[in-house]
Design an enzyme around this catalytic site. Structure first.
Site, PDB file in Angstrom:
ATOM      1  N   LYS A  47     -26.696 -67.655  -8.349  1.00 54.60           N
ATOM      2  CA  LYS A  47     -28.063 -68.014  -7.787  1.00 54.60           C
ATOM      3  C   LYS A  47     -27.849 -66.496  -6.648  1.00 54.60           C
ATOM      4  O   LYS A  47     -28.688 -65.572  -5.815  1.00 54.60           O
ATOM      5  CB  LYS A  47     -28.696 -68.889  -7.390  1.00 54.60           C
ATOM      6  CG  LYS A  47     -29.101 -70.380  -7.800  1.00 54.60           C
ATOM      7  CD  LYS A  47     -29.719 -72.069  -7.245  1.00 54.60           C
ATOM      8  CE  LYS A  47     -29.364 -72.930  -7.811  1.00 54.60           C
ATOM      9  NZ  LYS A  47     -30.199 -73.424  -6.871  1.00 54.60           N
ATOM     10  N   ASP A 107     -14.734 -63.095  -3.031  1.00 47.79           N
ATOM     11  CA  ASP A 107     -13.629 -63.368  -1.458  1.00 47.79           C
ATOM     12  C   ASP A 107     -12.030 -63.214  -2.170  1.00 47.79           C
ATOM     13  O   ASP A 107     -10.995 -62.365  -2.356  1.00 47.79           O
ATOM     14  CB  ASP A 107     -13.848 -64.529  -0.844  1.00 47.79           C
ATOM     15  CG  ASP A 107     -14.923 -66.014  -1.406  1.00 47.79           C
ATOM     16  OD1 ASP A 107     -14.359 -65.779  -2.904  1.00 47.79           O
ATOM     17  OD2 ASP A 107     -14.815 -66.496  -0.461  1.00 47.79           O
ATOM     18  N   LYS A 135     -14.834 -59.518   0.478  1.00 48.25           N
ATOM     19  CA  LYS A 135     -12.983 -59.738   1.342  1.00 48.25           C
ATOM     20  C   LYS A 135     -12.317 -60.308   0.899  1.00 48.25           C
ATOM     21  O   LYS A 135     -11.545 -61.232   0.336  1.00 48.25           O
ATOM     22  CB  LYS A 135     -14.042 -61.947   1.608  1.00 48.25           C
ATOM     23  CG  LYS A 135     -15.071 -62.093   2.696  1.00 48.25           C
ATOM     24  CD  LYS A 135     -14.685 -63.543   3.297  1.00 48.25           C
ATOM     25  CE  LYS A 135     -16.191 -63.665   3.114  1.00 48.25           C
ATOM     26  NZ  LYS A 135     -16.063 -65.052   3.446  1.00 48.25           N
ATOM     27  N   PHE A 156     -17.671 -66.726   7.512  1.00 50.29           N
ATOM     28  CA  PHE A 156     -18.798 -67.394   6.534  1.00 50.29           C
ATOM     29  C   PHE A 156     -19.860 -67.203   6.639  1.00 50.29           C
ATOM     30  O   PHE A 156     -20.605 -66.379   7.487  1.00 50.29           O
ATOM     31  CB  PHE A 156     -18.735 -69.225   6.361  1.00 50.29           C
ATOM     32  CG  PHE A 156     -19.691 -69.794   5.204  1.00 50.29           C
ATOM     33  CD1 PHE A 156     -18.848 -69.521   4.310  1.00 50.29           C
ATOM     34  CD2 PHE A 156     -20.729 -70.044   5.474  1.00 50.29           C
ATOM     35  CE1 PHE A 156     -19.394 -70.864   2.857  1.00 50.29           C
ATOM     36  CE2 PHE A 156     -21.539 -70.511   4.529  1.00 50.29           C
ATOM     37  CZ  PHE A 156     -20.786 -70.674   3.043  1.00 50.29           C
ATOM     38  N   ASP A 163     -25.447 -68.456   0.053  1.00 51.63           N
ATOM     39  CA  ASP A 163     -26.046 -69.356   0.923  1.00 51.63           C
ATOM     40  C   ASP A 163     -24.951 -70.548   1.831  1.00 51.63           C
ATOM     41  O   ASP A 163     -24.162 -70.036   1.885  1.00 51.63           O
ATOM     42  CB  ASP A 163     -27.254 -70.441   0.065  1.00 51.63           C
ATOM     43  CG  ASP A 163     -25.403 -70.918  -0.488  1.00 51.63           C
ATOM     44  OD1 ASP A 163     -25.898 -72.777  -0.804  1.00 51.63           O
ATOM     45  OD2 ASP A 163     -25.333 -70.613  -1.370  1.00 51.63           O
ATOM     46  N   ARG A 169     -30.781 -68.806   2.125  1.00 51.81           N
ATOM     47  CA  ARG A 169     -30.907 -67.287   1.300  1.00 51.81           C
ATOM     48  C   ARG A 169     -31.433 -66.395   1.669  1.00 51.81           C
ATOM     49  O   ARG A 169     -31.875 -66.057   1.559  1.00 51.81           O
ATOM     50  CB  ARG A 169     -31.332 -67.835  -0.408  1.00 51.81           C
ATOM     51  CG  ARG A 169     -29.462 -68.394  -1.124  1.00 51.81           C
ATOM     52  CD  ARG A 169     -30.427 -69.270  -2.554  1.00 51.81           C
ATOM     53  NE  ARG A 169     -29.546 -69.959  -2.682  1.00 51.81           N
ATOM     54  CZ  ARG A 169     -28.003 -70.139  -3.777  1.00 51.81           C
ATOM     55  NH1 ARG A 169     -27.505 -69.051  -3.622  1.00 51.81           N
ATOM     56  NH2 ARG A 169     -27.562 -70.957  -4.124  1.00 51.81           N
TER      57      ARG A 169
END
Length: 184
Positions: A47, A107, A135, A156, A163, A169
């Site tokens: 999403k 990542d 990342k 993070f 999210d 989001r």
């Protein structure tokens, strides 16, 4: 009343930086795909990539189509599980098409690497990758993004589609989530 912004340690990319990144990446794609001889298909990973994909694709100057896949490796946590699950697959054939996979963030690289391999086996003429956030210090596989937006530190992040447990989001920027939110 608790506000989402109260959970943000600091803003990593504001709306202006995100907009500029979308413009830069679309210009690179426009330069790389100037002709219309082959179909250009954007595969949007749900999403998290929806906000980014919408802003990116509106800036592409040639005919293209969009498809969606839902792939997860996080569940509701903050660390990748290492297990990749495709829960929504493409609804059409991509044989002989130029495919660009649109991701919100890369990542470990495992998810994107698996998607590239999967779509290549389906007969795509080419498979490239486009990620808003990169990342590189978290990379666990040899994976380079073809169209890389913003290189970020190992924090993070949430907002602009990203999210934590399905929340945040809708923030218009990308922010670093305060660890106190997810370390309880």
């Amino acid at each position: 009343m608790h506000q989402m912004k109260d959970d943000i340690k600091y803003i990593l990319a504001d709306e202006k930086k995100i907009e500029g990144t979308c413009e830069k990446l679309a210009a690179q794609i426009n330069a790389d795909y100037p002709d219309h001889d082959r179909e250009l298909v954007f595969v949007i990973v749900l999403k998290g990539s929806v906000f980014f994909a919408t802003d990116l694709i509106r800036r592409v100057n040639r005919p293209c189509t969009m498809e969606f896949m839902k792939v997860s490796s996080y569940g509701s946590g903050v660390e990748t599980s290492g297990f990749i699950q495709v829960s929504l697959d493409l609804k059409r054939d991509i044989k002989d098409a130029d495919v660009i996979i649109v991701e919100d963030i890369i990542d470990s690289g495992r998810t994107l690497q698996k998607l590239c391999s999967l779509l290549a086996t389906r007969g795509a003429h080419s498979v490239k990758t486009c990620a808003l956030l990169d990342k590189p210090e978290r990379r666990q596989v040899d994976m380079e993004v073809d169209y890389s937006g913003i290189v970020i530190p190992d924090e993070f992040v949430v907002g602009y589609g990203l999210d934590y447990a399905e929340y945040y989001r809708n923030l218009p920027y990308i922010g670093v989530l305060d660890p106190s939110v997810y370390s309880e």
